[in-house]
Design an enzyme around this catalytic site. Structure first.
Site, mmCIF file in Angstrom:
data_model
loop_
_atom_site.group_PDB
_atom_site.id
_atom_site.type_symbol
_atom_site.label_atom_id
_atom_site.label_comp_id
_atom_site.label_asym_id
_atom_site.label_seq_id
_atom_site.Cartn_x
_atom_site.Cartn_y
_atom_site.Cartn_z
ATOM 1 N N LEU A 84 40.120 25.364 36.877
ATOM 2 C CA LEU A 84 41.215 24.611 36.278
ATOM 3 C C LEU A 84 40.956 23.122 36.516
ATOM 4 C CD1 LEU A 84 44.330 26.701 37.275
ATOM 5 C CD2 LEU A 84 43.374 26.394 35.007
ATOM 6 N N ALA A 124 44.188 32.991 42.167
ATOM 7 C CA ALA A 124 43.302 31.979 42.746
ATOM 8 C C ALA A 124 43.516 30.612 42.091
ATOM 9 C CB ALA A 124 41.846 32.406 42.586
ATOM 10 N N VAL A 126 41.611 28.109 41.791
ATOM 11 C CA VAL A 126 40.516 27.585 40.968
ATOM 12 C C VAL A 126 40.250 28.467 39.745
ATOM 13 C CG1 VAL A 126 39.332 26.437 42.876
ATOM 14 C CG2 VAL A 126 38.755 28.798 42.307
ATOM 15 N N GLU A 127 41.029 29.536 39.619
ATOM 16 C CA GLU A 127 40.842 30.398 38.446
ATOM 17 C C GLU A 127 42.107 30.342 37.576
ATOM 18 O OE1 GLU A 127 38.378 33.973 39.108
ATOM 19 O OE2 GLU A 127 38.375 33.389 41.218
ATOM 20 N N MET A 128 42.903 31.385 37.592
ATOM 21 C CA MET A 128 44.035 31.394 36.674
ATOM 22 C C MET A 128 45.289 30.749 37.273
ATOM 23 S SD MET A 128 43.030 35.128 35.197
ATOM 24 C CE MET A 128 44.280 35.403 33.967
#
Lengths: 336, 104
Positions: A84, A124, A126-128
């Protein structure tokens, strides 16, 4: 349905005609399923919608398929995943192909089942980056999803973290390798792969010792190794499974990846630092990128003294593990 | 403590240690052999590595936690069963290796 029947027929015939020593290379007919989440068409279809639905992320820009796309070998073809914002995640997106057969998930094996795995990337940052409580509340307001969850998991309390994980895991369990030229060879069609590839397979099993880790139908025995991609104490580098618990054997160790469809999932290794199969094969068969000074380097990582011709033969064999893409209708419309 | 009580306690301790059994688990072909055993508290398990490469048997089960560490080929390591809780043992390198330990 016709596809499923013909695929099953092919798989059954494969077991009939393969010799005993070749049967271990053929994918088992049924993917393992937990008792409380047996595959049904309702669960798989629901899981597929969730897998491709970007509304599951806080930005509504990321779905599971963003980093694990069927068009990109169930990865994102990036060295490490876009996170992100403008950043990057720390690791290469692993393929989810045949993940249902693995008994440890993620590069560091921190969970066992697909159900345990499914929610991690959603939460997470850094993910969704989607808090699960917020996601459940959001999905609860989408009538189409409420209906589909009740159909897939009747009497399980509607949309919950558990049913959400179960549905996504159900779809992931159906993402399996198809019949590659090597499988036809294993079934008895000796002309299905070239002589060069056969020679590569012999090296793979023998002199090169690839099979010490890349064993069985999935070309991975699920083992964890530090393969010497980084030198010294790994300061500032990825510590692998050691991050889940400081066990000496896990220092810098990552899960052995599958080699099924490996041609579709470059770049390679947990850090995506290698672009080609030639280079990956060379590193693995020469004792790692760093020959000396690597703490906890796997004892399997030895210089096998392969010539360039031998490496080329192994790569030729690895290319025979590429099967046709599995038939899949990617959803274009999502529940409202 | 009178002498008789001391004698009784010592006898019980000796008796328990005499009755304790050792169970040998071989690690061969990336498999625990046998894959399931029944033991009692105080028994020992000898992990033997017959493979030509390292193994690392461990369990994170709270009351019987152990980690034999990286075990080179032909090495043996002995652990003692401390609690009546059954548990599973895994190899830290080869997680497909599973041993079920039933504690009675």
């Amino acid at each position: 349905m016709i596809f499923k029947i013909s695929l099953s027929a092919l798989l059954i015939s494969s077991f009939l005609f393969a010799t005993q020593d070749m049967k271990k290379w053929l994918r088992p007919l049924e993917v393992p399923q937990p008792m409380d989440n047996k595959l049904t068409s309702e669960r798989v279809e629901l899981g597929k919608l969730l897998y491709f639905d970007a509304r599951l992320s806080s930005s509504e820009q990321f779905s599971c398929a963003t980093c694990h796309s069927p068009k990109r070998g169930w990865t994102d073809l990036e060295p490490v995943s876009k996170a992100l914002g403008a950043g990057r995640g720390p690791r290469n997106s692993p393929t989810i192909l045949n993940a249902g057969y693995q008994n440890r998930q993620f590069w560091d094996g921190r969970v066992k089942t697909l159900e345990e795995q499914a929610l991690g990337p959603i939460e997470a940052d850094v993910e969704m980056n989607m808090p699960l409580d917020e996601l459940i509340a959001k999905l609860d307001k989408i009538d189409g999803y409420v209906k589909l969850f009740n159909q897939a998991y009747p009497s399980e309390g509607g949309i919950t973290k558990i049913t959400l994980a179960k549905a996504i895991a159900s779809f992931e369990r159906t993402v399996v390798s198809t019949i590659a030229p090597f499988d036809k060879y294993a079934m008895g069609d000796k002309k299905a792969i070239s002589k060069k590839a056969v020679a590569g397979f012999d090296l793979f099993k023998g002199k090169a010792h690839c099979m010490d880790c890349h064993d069985n139908f999935n070309f991975s025995n699920g083992s964890f190794h530090n393969i010497g991609l980084n030198d010294g104490e790994l300061q500032g580098k990825e510590l692998g499974r050691y991050l889940t618990k400081q066990r000496a054997a896990w220092y810098g160790a990552f899960k052995t990846p599958t080699l099924r469809d490996v041609t579709k999932s470059a770049p390679y290794f947990h850090d995506g630092s290698v672009k080609t199969l030639e280079e990956a094969t060379s590193i693995c068969s020469s004792g790692g990128r760093y020959a000396n000074g690597v703490k906890n380097k796997s004892t399997f990582m030895l210089d096998r003294k392969l010539s360039q011709t031998e490496i080329d033969k192994i790569v030729s064999f690895l290319k025979t593990l590429e099967g046709p893409d599995m038939k899949l209708e990617v959803p274009s419309k999502f529940p409202q | 403590m009178n002498k008789f009580l001391k004698f009784l306690l010592a006898s019980l301790a000796i008796s328990a240690s005499v009755n304790a059994q050792n169970h040998v688990i071989d690690q061969s072909g990336k498999t625990f052999i046998p894959s399931k055993i029944t033991v009692r508290v105080g028994d020992t398990i000898t992990f033997k590595n017959s493979d030509p490469f390292a193994h690392n048997a461990y369990t994170d089960e709270e009351n019987n936690e152990f980690d034999v560490g990286m075990q080179a080929p032909s090495k043996e390591t002995v652990i003692t069963i401390k609690s009546a809780d059954s548990f599973n043992v895994e190899c830290a390198i080869h997680p497909n290796m599973l041993l079920e330990v039933i504690v009675k």
